[in-house]
Design a protein around this motif. Sequence first.
Motif, PDB file in Angstrom:
ATOM      1  N   GLY A 143       0.819  -1.212   0.000  1.00  0.00           N
ATOM      2  CA  GLY A 143       0.000   0.000   0.000  1.00  0.00           C
ATOM      3  C   GLY A 143       0.847   1.255   0.000  1.00  0.00           C
ATOM      4  O   GLY A 143       0.502   2.256  -0.629  1.00  0.00           O
ATOM      5  N   GLN A 144       1.976   1.219   0.707  1.00  0.00           N
ATOM      6  CA  GLN A 144       2.858   2.385   0.750  1.00  0.00           C
ATOM      7  C   GLN A 144       3.565   2.593  -0.582  1.00  0.00           C
ATOM      8  O   GLN A 144       3.776   3.726  -1.002  1.00  0.00           O
TER       9      GLN A 144
ATOM     10  N   GLY B 168      -1.189   6.326  -5.065  1.00  0.00           N
ATOM     11  CA  GLY B 168      -2.531   6.485  -4.514  1.00  0.00           C
ATOM     12  C   GLY B 168      -2.497   6.781  -3.043  1.00  0.00           C
ATOM     13  O   GLY B 168      -1.441   6.710  -2.413  1.00  0.00           O
ATOM     14  N   PRO B 169      -3.639   7.120  -2.471  1.00  0.00           N
ATOM     15  CA  PRO B 169      -3.702   7.494  -1.057  1.00  0.00           C
ATOM     16  C   PRO B 169      -3.420   6.292  -0.158  1.00  0.00           C
ATOM     17  O   PRO B 169      -3.749   5.165  -0.535  1.00  0.00           O
ATOM     18  N   ASN B 170      -2.787   6.525   0.998  1.00  0.00           N
ATOM     19  CA  ASN B 170      -2.396   5.379   1.818  1.00  0.00           C
ATOM     20  C   ASN B 170      -3.571   4.730   2.542  1.00  0.00           C
ATOM     21  O   ASN B 170      -3.417   3.681   3.144  1.00  0.00           O
ATOM     22  N   VAL B 171      -4.767   5.308   2.414  1.00  0.00           N
ATOM     23  CA  VAL B 171      -5.953   4.661   2.981  1.00  0.00           C
ATOM     24  C   VAL B 171      -6.216   3.330   2.261  1.00  0.00           C
ATOM     25  O   VAL B 171      -6.901   2.455   2.775  1.00  0.00           O
ATOM     26  N   LEU B 172      -5.625   3.169   1.073  1.00  0.00           N
ATOM     27  CA  LEU B 172      -5.791   1.908   0.349  1.00  0.00           C
ATOM     28  C   LEU B 172      -5.156   0.732   1.082  1.00  0.00           C
ATOM     29  O   LEU B 172      -5.455  -0.423   0.776  1.00  0.00           O
TER      30      LEU B 172
ATOM     31  N   SER C 110      -7.909  -1.284   2.274  1.00  0.00           N
ATOM     32  CA  SER C 110      -8.576  -2.193   1.334  1.00  0.00           C
ATOM     33  C   SER C 110      -7.710  -3.414   1.053  1.00  0.00           C
ATOM     34  O   SER C 110      -8.229  -4.495   0.790  1.00  0.00           O
ATOM     35  N   LEU C 111      -6.391  -3.274   1.141  1.00  0.00           N
ATOM     36  CA  LEU C 111      -5.526  -4.444   0.984  1.00  0.00           C
ATOM     37  C   LEU C 111      -5.696  -5.410   2.159  1.00  0.00           C
ATOM     38  O   LEU C 111      -5.710  -6.625   1.975  1.00  0.00           O
TER      39      LEU C 111
ATOM     40  N   ALA D 136     -12.182  -5.982   0.215  1.00  0.00           N
ATOM     41  CA  ALA D 136     -11.480  -4.751  -0.180  1.00  0.00           C
ATOM     42  C   ALA D 136     -12.461  -3.604  -0.363  1.00  0.00           C
ATOM     43  O   ALA D 136     -12.218  -2.482   0.079  1.00  0.00           O
TER      44      ALA D 136
ATOM     45  N   LEU E 131     -12.734  -0.305   2.232  1.00  0.00           N
ATOM     46  CA  LEU E 131     -12.483   1.039   1.696  1.00  0.00           C
ATOM     47  C   LEU E 131     -13.713   1.936   1.897  1.00  0.00           C
ATOM     48  O   LEU E 131     -13.593   3.077   2.354  1.00  0.00           O
TER      49      LEU E 131
END
Lengths: 180, 173
Positions: free
Chosen positions: B52-53, B57-61, B64-65, B76, B80
């Motif tokens: 994710g890092q 894209g935004p790290n809020v993803l 979802s991972l 996911a 999210l």
Amino acid sequence: MPVTPPRSLAELFLGFLSIGARSFGGVMPWAHRVIVEERRWMSPEEFTATIGLCQFLPGPNVGNASIVLGRKWFGLKGSIVAFLGFFGLPFLWVLALASLYSEFALQPGVKSVVTGVAAAGAGLFIGTAIKLGKPIAHKPWAIVVLMACFIAVGIGRVSMLIVIPAAALISYYLAKRGLL
Amino acid sequence: MNILLELGLYFSLLSLLSVGGMPSVIGEMHRYVVESRGWISHNDFVEMFALGQAAPGPNVLISSLIGWKIAGVPGALVTLAAMCGPAGVLSFWVAGVWERLQGTAWRAIAQRAMAPMVVGLILSGGFVLATPGGTPDWRLWIIAAGSAWAMVATKLNPLWMLAAGAAAGAILL
């Protein structure tokens, strides 16, 4: 330079799509580039004020900004369109990457590399905390609240559902007395 | 309880607690999905965090991972939506009110009260991720300290720190 808000929902969608699609290594710089520099939807001052609000609110900063800005220009429809534009591509990419990764996860060496990346990512969080902490480091009570939160959540592993309300009450009281 | 429902409810709560964004709740998320529920291992959690890092894209993803690892694509989507939804509704609603509070004493007090909490929570997230199972591993701490230093002292794109972490991981771990 005059600023012109997006004229259509399609323009809003494409703008946020290009923020999401290009934001390697952090979203905020790209949000600034697209909204203020490339498309000139708003002035740098307005942008800073919007981001300030979104940092104050819970939730992902730029995700919130997509909702707040979409609303400002097109109401609820705008919020939904900007949000979907922003998250659409990164969401697909990150899942594709994770599926691809599961294929290779058992290869020797992969785990070491990923663990190293995660440790560096953890370091980025610590760096962020240091940057945000600098302006308040001279206030003794701020250090007390900061360390209490860290010890409770980071070391004691106490649930945030307990820590946040308690810390918020104490912190609000201290701020009101002018101690923070 | 249905796992999607539980994920949805829990991440909705996290959404409202995530002042300072994703970094503030990563420690709590780890506590719940790894330590308390045992849905995934610490290793899975760390892998999803790293992906994710590193992804754009935004790290809020990252959430979802984690949801994907626990319950596939539905997981996911649910995590999210839950992570963004309640905070999003709040933002939508507050956006109007906030302008009117500009310059008021309450707004300044609330901002000052929140700053040290956010810093303490983000620090917790970094510490938990770099300290698997609460046992210090100096190699991970050195990598984390290096990237924290680079973030504070330079204006490099954070991707360089992640790349250096990958190289250090390959050598040290």
